[in-house]
Design a protein around this motif. Sequence first.
Motif, short mmCIF file in Angstrom:
data_model
loop_
_atom_site.label_atom_id
_atom_site.label_comp_id
_atom_site.label_asym_id
_atom_site.label_seq_id
_atom_site.Cartn_x
_atom_site.Cartn_y
_atom_site.Cartn_z
N HIS A 146 0.80 -1.35 0.01
CA HIS A 146 0.08 0.08 0.02
C HIS A 146 0.73 1.41 -0.09
N SER A 147 2.10 1.16 -0.24
CA SER A 147 2.87 2.39 -0.05
C SER A 147 3.20 2.64 -1.59
N LEU A 148 2.60 1.81 -2.47
CA LEU A 148 2.42 1.98 -3.92
C LEU A 148 1.37 1.98 -4.60
N PHE A 149 1.11 2.66 -5.67
CA PHE A 149 -0.29 2.42 -6.34
C PHE A 149 -0.04 1.08 -7.07
N PRO A 150 -1.00 0.52 -7.50
CA PRO A 150 -1.20 -0.82 -8.54
C PRO A 150 -0.43 -0.57 -9.55
N ARG A 151 0.58 -1.57 -9.85
CA ARG A 151 1.90 -1.66 -10.95
C ARG A 151 2.65 -0.28 -10.84
N GLY A 152 2.82 -0.01 -9.48
CA GLY A 152 3.47 1.03 -9.25
C GLY A 152 4.97 1.20 -9.85
N GLU A 157 4.87 8.57 -12.84
CA GLU A 157 4.84 9.43 -11.68
C GLU A 157 5.27 8.65 -10.31
N PRO A 158 6.04 9.46 -9.68
CA PRO A 158 6.54 8.96 -8.46
C PRO A 158 5.52 8.88 -7.46
N CYS A 159 5.71 7.96 -6.46
CA CYS A 159 4.48 7.82 -5.32
C CYS A 159 5.06 8.01 -4.20
N ILE A 160 4.49 8.76 -3.47
CA ILE A 160 4.94 9.00 -1.98
C ILE A 160 4.14 8.60 -0.77
N SER A 161 4.17 7.84 0.09
CA SER A 161 3.12 7.19 1.16
C SER A 161 3.66 7.82 2.63
N CYS A 369 -3.67 -0.11 14.87
CA CYS A 369 -3.53 -0.44 13.46
C CYS A 369 -2.72 1.03 12.79
N SER A 370 -2.47 0.83 11.78
CA SER A 370 -1.60 2.15 11.12
C SER A 370 -2.60 2.56 9.93
N LEU A 371 -2.38 3.95 9.53
CA LEU A 371 -3.10 4.19 8.44
C LEU A 371 -2.07 4.52 7.36
N MET A 372 -2.22 3.86 6.09
CA MET A 372 -1.34 4.13 5.01
C MET A 372 -2.03 4.94 3.86
N ILE A 373 -1.56 6.47 3.70
CA ILE A 373 -2.08 7.27 2.59
C ILE A 373 -0.91 7.40 1.68
N SER A 374 -1.11 7.11 0.39
CA SER A 374 -0.16 7.15 -0.78
C SER A 374 -0.82 8.11 -1.72
N PHE A 375 0.31 8.99 -2.16
CA PHE A 375 0.00 10.06 -3.25
C PHE A 375 1.03 9.97 -4.63
N ARG A 376 0.34 10.38 -5.48
CA ARG A 376 1.22 10.38 -6.73
C ARG A 376 0.50 11.84 -7.51
N PRO A 377 1.55 12.76 -8.19
CA PRO A 377 0.98 13.62 -8.87
C PRO A 377 0.09 13.33 -10.00
N ARG A 378 -0.93 13.85 -10.28
CA ARG A 378 -1.91 13.64 -11.01
C ARG A 378 -1.37 14.14 -12.52
N ASN A 396 0.39 24.41 -6.24
CA ASN A 396 -0.38 24.24 -7.69
C ASN A 396 -0.38 23.06 -8.23
N GLN A 397 -0.55 21.78 -7.37
CA GLN A 397 -0.54 20.44 -7.82
C GLN A 397 -1.94 19.80 -7.69
N PHE A 398 -2.26 18.93 -8.52
CA PHE A 398 -3.45 17.93 -8.09
C PHE A 398 -2.48 16.54 -7.78
N PHE A 399 -3.22 15.81 -6.78
CA PHE A 399 -2.62 14.48 -6.28
C PHE A 399 -3.75 13.39 -6.20
N ASP A 400 -3.42 12.27 -7.00
CA ASP A 400 -4.39 11.13 -6.73
C ASP A 400 -3.96 10.78 -4.98
#
Length: 453
Positions: A146-152, A157-161, A369-378, A396-400
């Motif tokens: 969950h630190s990545l997006f599927p097929r990350g 685009e980089p992914c930060i979690s 428990c832990s909460l995992m939040i992952s982002f990638r610039p849209r 001035n960025q959008f993130f998924d």
Amino acid sequence: MEVVLEKKDAADWVYRGEGAANLVLGYSGSAPAFIGKVMRLQKAPINGSKSMNSPTALTVHERLLWKDTEDIVATSNKELACQLFVKHIMSPLLGSTHVDSGMRVPASKEFLELVEKNVICQRPASRVDAAKVDTQCDSVLLMSDHSLFPRGTHEVEPCISVEIKPKCGFLPSSKFIDEGNAIKRSITRFRMHQALKLHQGEVSEYSEYNPLDLFSGSKDRIHKAIRDLFSTPQNNFRVFLNGSQIFGGLGGGADSTDFVTRGKFEDALKCVIQGGDGLRTMSFLLLVAETVHKSGVLDRLLEVTKLDNLDIDGAIHAYYDIVSEPCRVCRASGKEKMSQRYLSLHSISLDESLKIVKDFLIAATAKDCSLMISFRPRKDGNPGSPYDNLYLDSTNQFFDYKVNFIDLDLKQLKKMEEYYELDKKIVSYYNQMVETEERQKKNTSTMALKTAN
């Protein structure tokens, strides 16, 4: 997945971190079946021959406790029971879109032994001294990373979690809290536990983090909570870039964030957060805070933690009735008043006692428990993304983004006594600390007056 993990596969799994009961590995190989996956391995204590989570049936009383969930009771394997607990209990409570129960994959003893050898040098010394990989297990739990997006690994685009351990976000108000423990109604468990951990050398300084801020629903207070977690991460705040950890402790904790650490983190953000030096970290922490606020996932987590509505001071009495033992708490008190106070709890039906303890243990899982939040610039012109998105004004960025709950372990019934004893120790030490500080202040004031006269 028709596969068995063998000795030859061990080199492809790398250390990610660990908790008290499990060790987490990430996949670094090229097999399509494992790309984007993490593995959770059971641990066994060094000082005993029995596993922490040995593959045996639930106890008689645990079967009684979970009787309403046939799959959990029917299995003779405790590891599978833990997975089914996540699937049937925690997933409906927290939302199936935010919970991944994973799948069990057979693993050879040789695979587990070699993994143990490969990662031991990366594990914190305190964890190595306490436990090792349980090589008696015949399977491991495989989950999405969950630190990545599927097929990350194939995304441009980089992914930060960020991984956050929120802990308990409310103050108990149970009428069964003992008079000597009244401090629990005004000071968070997290804060009191910090005092004990500092005394025992588990942490080097107090964390300013207050779980009540994170669960407040206030954007400003949530932002403060995230900043406080970043300043003193301990084992409650970690950050990953493209699946690799770039901030926070591994299996133990991390000290306060110094100037050098802040600088390295600021540099690491260049590929994902826009802005000049000194501003990227602030923007990232704001991104996390605004996502926590917008997603509303902590509202649901708070509801689950509040299933503990009697506090351990009340639930422990129901526990002794379930296991058909004389209540040691009432016996130890030696006070008629105390016995009368808890008489109502010892007079309820077995089903009512089961519900109290069941709810307490579910809440205990939620609190840990832990909460995992992952982002990638849209990407520009990608309005059809299946993920939620957020606009960060400062860059001035959008993130998924996507949010997942992890570490939703089934708590053993016998831990009720451990919970009670630890709670008692935490409160007792905190009360002693407060009394000592008050005496010191009084002595200082008295000396100041004498000097002035």
